[in-house]
Design a protein around this motif. Sequence first.
Motif, PDB file in Angstrom:
ATOM      1  N   ALA B   2       0.836  -1.196   0.000  1.00  0.00           N
ATOM      2  CA  ALA B   2       0.000   0.000   0.000  1.00  0.00           C
ATOM      3  C   ALA B   2       0.873   1.249   0.000  1.00  0.00           C
ATOM      4  N   GLY B   3       1.970   1.152   0.740  1.00  0.00           N
ATOM      5  CA  GLY B   3       2.886   2.280   0.787  1.00  0.00           C
ATOM      6  C   GLY B   3       3.428   2.587  -0.589  1.00  0.00           C
ATOM      7  N   PHE B   4       3.772   1.533  -1.329  1.00  0.00           N
ATOM      8  CA  PHE B   4       4.321   1.736  -2.665  1.00  0.00           C
ATOM      9  C   PHE B   4       3.282   2.388  -3.582  1.00  0.00           C
ATOM     10  N   GLU B   5       2.017   1.891  -3.455  1.00  0.00           N
ATOM     11  CA  GLU B   5       0.975   2.443  -4.310  1.00  0.00           C
ATOM     12  C   GLU B   5       0.755   3.923  -4.044  1.00  0.00           C
ATOM     13  N   SER B   6       0.715   4.255  -2.751  1.00  0.00           N
ATOM     14  CA  SER B   6       0.508   5.674  -2.452  1.00  0.00           C
ATOM     15  C   SER B   6       1.705   6.482  -2.927  1.00  0.00           C
ATOM     16  N   ALA B   7       2.904   5.880  -2.851  1.00  0.00           N
ATOM     17  CA  ALA B   7       4.083   6.583  -3.358  1.00  0.00           C
ATOM     18  C   ALA B   7       3.937   6.829  -4.849  1.00  0.00           C
ATOM     19  N   CYS B   8       3.371   5.841  -5.582  1.00  0.00           N
ATOM     20  CA  CYS B   8       3.184   6.014  -7.016  1.00  0.00           C
ATOM     21  C   CYS B   8       2.188   7.113  -7.309  1.00  0.00           C
ATOM     22  N   PHE B   9       1.102   7.099  -6.535  1.00  0.00           N
ATOM     23  CA  PHE B   9       0.109   8.136  -6.764  1.00  0.00           C
ATOM     24  C   PHE B   9       0.737   9.502  -6.526  1.00  0.00           C
ATOM     25  N   ALA B  10       1.514   9.579  -5.414  1.00  0.00           N
ATOM     26  CA  ALA B  10       2.185  10.843  -5.123  1.00  0.00           C
ATOM     27  C   ALA B  10       3.128  11.194  -6.255  1.00  0.00           C
ATOM     28  N   SER B  11       3.841  10.190  -6.775  1.00  0.00           N
ATOM     29  CA  SER B  11       4.846  10.499  -7.795  1.00  0.00           C
ATOM     30  C   SER B  11       4.186  11.029  -9.057  1.00  0.00           C
ATOM     31  N   SER B  12       3.007  10.468  -9.421  1.00  0.00           N
ATOM     32  CA  SER B  12       2.402  10.986 -10.652  1.00  0.00           C
ATOM     33  C   SER B  12       1.939  12.424 -10.450  1.00  0.00           C
ATOM     34  N   ASN B  13       1.506  12.738  -9.215  1.00  0.00           N
ATOM     35  CA  ASN B  13       1.160  14.147  -8.959  1.00  0.00           C
ATOM     36  C   ASN B  13       2.387  15.037  -9.018  1.00  0.00           C
ATOM     37  N   LEU B  61       6.873   5.291 -13.960  1.00  0.00           N
ATOM     38  CA  LEU B  61       7.094   4.333 -15.033  1.00  0.00           C
ATOM     39  C   LEU B  61       7.211   2.929 -14.468  1.00  0.00           C
ATOM     40  N   LEU B  62       7.981   2.801 -13.378  1.00  0.00           N
ATOM     41  CA  LEU B  62       8.184   1.474 -12.793  1.00  0.00           C
ATOM     42  C   LEU B  62       6.888   0.909 -12.235  1.00  0.00           C
ATOM     43  N   ALA B  63       6.017   1.811 -11.726  1.00  0.00           N
ATOM     44  CA  ALA B  63       4.761   1.337 -11.159  1.00  0.00           C
ATOM     45  C   ALA B  63       3.797   0.871 -12.242  1.00  0.00           C
ATOM     46  N   ARG B  64       4.032   1.274 -13.476  1.00  0.00           N
ATOM     47  CA  ARG B  64       3.219   0.867 -14.637  1.00  0.00           C
ATOM     48  C   ARG B  64       1.753   1.213 -14.492  1.00  0.00           C
ATOM     49  N   ASP B  65       1.401   2.228 -13.712  1.00  0.00           N
ATOM     50  CA  ASP B  65      -0.032   2.513 -13.685  1.00  0.00           C
ATOM     51  C   ASP B  65      -0.338   3.829 -14.391  1.00  0.00           C
ATOM     52  N   ALA B  80     -11.115  18.474 -20.845  1.00  0.00           N
ATOM     53  CA  ALA B  80      -9.723  18.250 -21.217  1.00  0.00           C
ATOM     54  C   ALA B  80      -9.139  17.268 -20.221  1.00  0.00           C
ATOM     55  N   GLN B  81      -8.301  16.400 -20.713  1.00  0.00           N
ATOM     56  CA  GLN B  81      -7.764  15.356 -19.853  1.00  0.00           C
ATOM     57  C   GLN B  81      -6.253  15.330 -19.908  1.00  0.00           C
ATOM     58  N   LEU B  82      -5.644  15.143 -18.748  1.00  0.00           N
ATOM     59  CA  LEU B  82      -4.224  14.802 -18.713  1.00  0.00           C
ATOM     60  C   LEU B  82      -4.139  13.344 -18.322  1.00  0.00           C
ATOM     61  N   VAL B  83      -3.364  12.566 -19.066  1.00  0.00           N
ATOM     62  CA  VAL B  83      -3.206  11.158 -18.740  1.00  0.00           C
ATOM     63  C   VAL B  83      -1.726  10.848 -18.649  1.00  0.00           C
ATOM     64  N   LEU B  84      -1.302  10.317 -17.505  1.00  0.00           N
ATOM     65  CA  LEU B  84       0.091   9.921 -17.339  1.00  0.00           C
ATOM     66  C   LEU B  84       0.158   8.404 -17.321  1.00  0.00           C
ATOM     67  N   ASP B  85       0.632   7.827 -18.428  1.00  0.00           N
ATOM     68  CA  ASP B  85       0.813   6.376 -18.463  1.00  0.00           C
ATOM     69  C   ASP B  85       2.297   6.085 -18.710  1.00  0.00           C
ATOM     70  N   LEU B 502      12.549  -0.060 -17.080  1.00  0.00           N
ATOM     71  CA  LEU B 502      11.871   1.131 -17.620  1.00  0.00           C
ATOM     72  C   LEU B 502      11.317   0.833 -19.008  1.00  0.00           C
ATOM     73  N   LEU B 503      12.148   0.197 -19.848  1.00  0.00           N
ATOM     74  CA  LEU B 503      11.718  -0.063 -21.222  1.00  0.00           C
ATOM     75  C   LEU B 503      10.587  -1.088 -21.244  1.00  0.00           C
ATOM     76  N   GLU B 504      10.715  -2.127 -20.398  1.00  0.00           N
ATOM     77  CA  GLU B 504       9.642  -3.127 -20.349  1.00  0.00           C
ATOM     78  C   GLU B 504       8.324  -2.480 -19.930  1.00  0.00           C
ATOM     79  N   ALA B 505       8.411  -1.553 -18.969  1.00  0.00           N
ATOM     80  CA  ALA B 505       7.185  -0.890 -18.521  1.00  0.00           C
ATOM     81  C   ALA B 505       6.606  -0.026 -19.632  1.00  0.00           C
ATOM     82  N   ALA B 506       7.473   0.662 -20.374  1.00  0.00           N
ATOM     83  CA  ALA B 506       6.981   1.594 -21.387  1.00  0.00           C
ATOM     84  C   ALA B 506       6.263   0.876 -22.517  1.00  0.00           C
ATOM     85  N   VAL B 507       6.658  -0.377 -22.827  1.00  0.00           N
ATOM     86  CA  VAL B 507       6.009  -1.074 -23.940  1.00  0.00           C
ATOM     87  C   VAL B 507       4.893  -1.999 -23.462  1.00  0.00           C
TER      88      VAL B 507
END
Lengths: 303, 668
Positions: B2-13, B61-65, B80-85, B502-507
């Motif tokens: 859960a900590g990692f997920e919240s870190a990812c959410f924080a990171s995308s912000n 990127l590593l979180a792949r979400d 209008a939408q911003l999408v970070l994938d 990183l590359l595996e996540a991006a594709v």
Amino acid sequence: MVVNIVIHILLALMMPPLLIGVINRTKALMAGRRGAPLLQPYFELARLWRKGSVFSRTTSWLFRAGPLVALAATLLAASLVPFGGHNPPVAFVGDLVLFAYLFALARFFTTLAALDTGSSFEGMGAAREVTFGCLTEPVLFLVLVALARESGSLSLNGLLSHASGEMWPYGAAALLLMVGALFILLLAENCRIPFDDPTTHLELTMIHEVMVLDHSGPAFGLILYGAALKLFVLGALVLHVALPFGIGEGLLGWLAFCVGMLLLSVAVGLVESVMARLRLLQVPRLLVAAAALAAFALLLTVR
Amino acid sequence: MAGFESACFASSNIVIASVVVLLLASLPGVMLPSARVGQACTTLLVVIAALVGIPSSVVTLLARDTTAWDLFWPLPYGPAQLVLDPLAALFLLPIFLISCCGSLYALRYRPARGGYDRVMSSMYALLPGSMSLIVLAGDSLLFLIAWEAMALSCYLLLIADHHQQEVRDAGSLYLIATHTGTLALIALFALLYQLTGSLVLPASGSLSAVGPASTIIFLLALVGFGAKAGLMPLHVWLPSAHANAPSHASAIMSGVILKMGIYGIVRTVTLFDSPPLWWGLTLLGLGTVSAVAGVAFALGQHDLKRLLAYHSIENIGIICMGIGVGLCGLSLGRPGIALLGLAGGLLHLLNHAIFKALLFLGAGAVIHATGSRQLERMGGMLRVMPRTALFFLVGAAAICGLPPFNGFVSELLVYLGLFRQVMSESGSGAVLAALAIPALALVGGLAVACFVKVFGVVFLGTARQPLAADAHEPGWPMLLPMGLLALLCLLIGLAPLALAPLLEAAVSWHPLLQQESLSLTTTAPLGWLTLMGLALLGLLLLLTAFYLSRLRSSSCTTDATWGCGYPAPTPRMQYSASSFADGLVGLLAPLLRPYGHRPVLPQQELAPASSRFSSHVPEVVLDLWLLPLLRRLEQYSSFLRQLQHGQLHLYLLYIFATLFILMVWALW
């Protein structure tokens, strides 16, 4: 296993100048002379190593680094090629690309060292070297693609052992074409006749010899040794494709490999004895012909 | 977890926050009273954005979400939408990195002194800001607006030296080309709108690739995005634009803006569930043509920056080859090939951003010192600026794909993808890949030839023309970015495993590529590359120590270069860039169409009078095909000019008439 690796390294380090000696002796015998001793290249390397150096005032550190990088790259390439039926010290999927690009690295630094002198002669040599390099690299890759398709392997070891082992009975036509292409490549990459004459130093039609005009003493020794090593490594590649049977393993296998390499240098010496050097403008045509041979071989395998 | 997920959410912000900082950074340049302070503030903000944005993009990127934000948007086209994938996060990396390096470099390279400089420092932040909006845009309208902002801010950077006619011409050509491309994009998005009924970009893999609409969309993307990327027949704007922009602008243009074209192509393809084989083969073929022709034209150039610009076309070609192989792998159902091709293409994209920016920054330092872009006037710069020379050498080796630098890693991945396709397929897929491999080898050989020429002529030998008295190594704001980029070239080359996740996540957008068992570490010899790179460096160190100890114990003398007995050589007798490339240009003459003026020496006289010689390689597509065609077109269509008379009230009438007709048509 360990013994084989040690023998591989020792052969790669010790044997290359002998090939030059054999080539020179063959040429001498064909010309009706007695010729220098077979070990003469070793004596010359030892002599150069003892000598002092003269550096041009225009040169920088790159001039000194050139021969070192080229030799390091060639040494590393030597560890990727199987000698005879034995596995090389290093083999992995994709090492064939590394093999080709290590020679490009060597070429990059050799030609830069030549340009560092600011001499137009060496500039000419460097320009020719990179020009012909552009034509030889596709030839090598055409052959590698054809062999990879046939063998289903992406490492030099698997590729080459398939070529000399199983492929001859059913793929002789393609292999013959490849041997032709690779032999032309061997002569061109090592600056032998008909592409370049390694014995005349001051002619302006030279490639390799004119590029290293300003190198002297130990550095020149390293360059000559590196050139012999390159002949040895590419020779081992040609030998593998050219032999219609697998060279066995063990002591007998090593012996057979050494004999094969010596015979190959006799062949190079014979070519040098019966041919004259081509005019520089005709060199690209011969290289394109080699590419065509390799492309036909590829066509036979892809079909 | 859960900590990692919240870190990812924080990171995308945090990623979004750093993009906002990047956009805000464009303000101080024009708004602060002092241009100098404005530039400093802009640079500070851009650097902060990079320092925060790069790590947070990596985490995302590593979180792949995928995270999406709806923006307040008072226009009548939906939200209008911003999408970070993951794909967007990967493209953010070069944007942050190169804008940070470039704006640091500009502090010393082009210190703001007021006037147009203020616009420049501001645009240098707006440009990366708008590019990050492009990769984040989740709907067509925002995408097009950001696309246009990028095109215009790039134009304003490009025409920095607008008192020169040459620069203005390059700017106009760029503007025409980019808007022609945008036209194709508008058509593309209109078609998408028709397919989905919404301006929001559809989710990846949600469209069917069967039917004429998808074919047209793919072709429009090739034209519209390909023109921005500089794919070969559409590259006409690129050489002059890159050559005439200030060097730090060229760095970001070549390093990042071209990549937006690639982003567009990849993003368009991800919208479809399974791309047909011919899409991949088309990209592979176009990429091969671009790569070979790009490097061939580069060989014939005398202008340092124009030469580097043609190399961008070559590298875009290699990137497209990788992506083409990847798409072939997807449509053939071979995840191994798909991963190698796509990861190779995307890694080459990152690598090219790094080493091409490095080369342009190095070229800028040299041009700063010599006052000319002409190769034939340079020489011996290694003595004047040894550090710049070392960094440029690293960049040159990397762009040639030589081990142990980063270019080799990505080219190896592309090679492996091609090899595997030849080995496992039959028919057109195998044949095209089998032809692409020797073509890539030819590109490698030509690139070596070209960069030996560049490095040899610019940095080695002696100066062909007297240098300015104060020519010296540039200061740390210029050296630091170059050093950083050079270090990255070496690090990625030595430790490519670090980039594999990183590359595996991006594709990972395609279901075929989401399997757990599929990984770059098993399909490519990345660990071996580290080992071999270290072995190479170790061997080199050993030989160097051996040689140096020998040198120390023997006599060493210095003398003049051996001139085969000629005692009085001058710097002008050195081999020149044109003579170095002459052999290859001659071999490639049917493609390059070189022309020149060769003096005819009278046979009788003993000492012929002085004469001039010139040689030139034209921009074949523009000068020999496109311009004559356009001139012909102009002859036939000049009567339409009467519509454009400069009278405002009649223009208003046009608009009214158009609206009226449309209204009648809509109400019919």
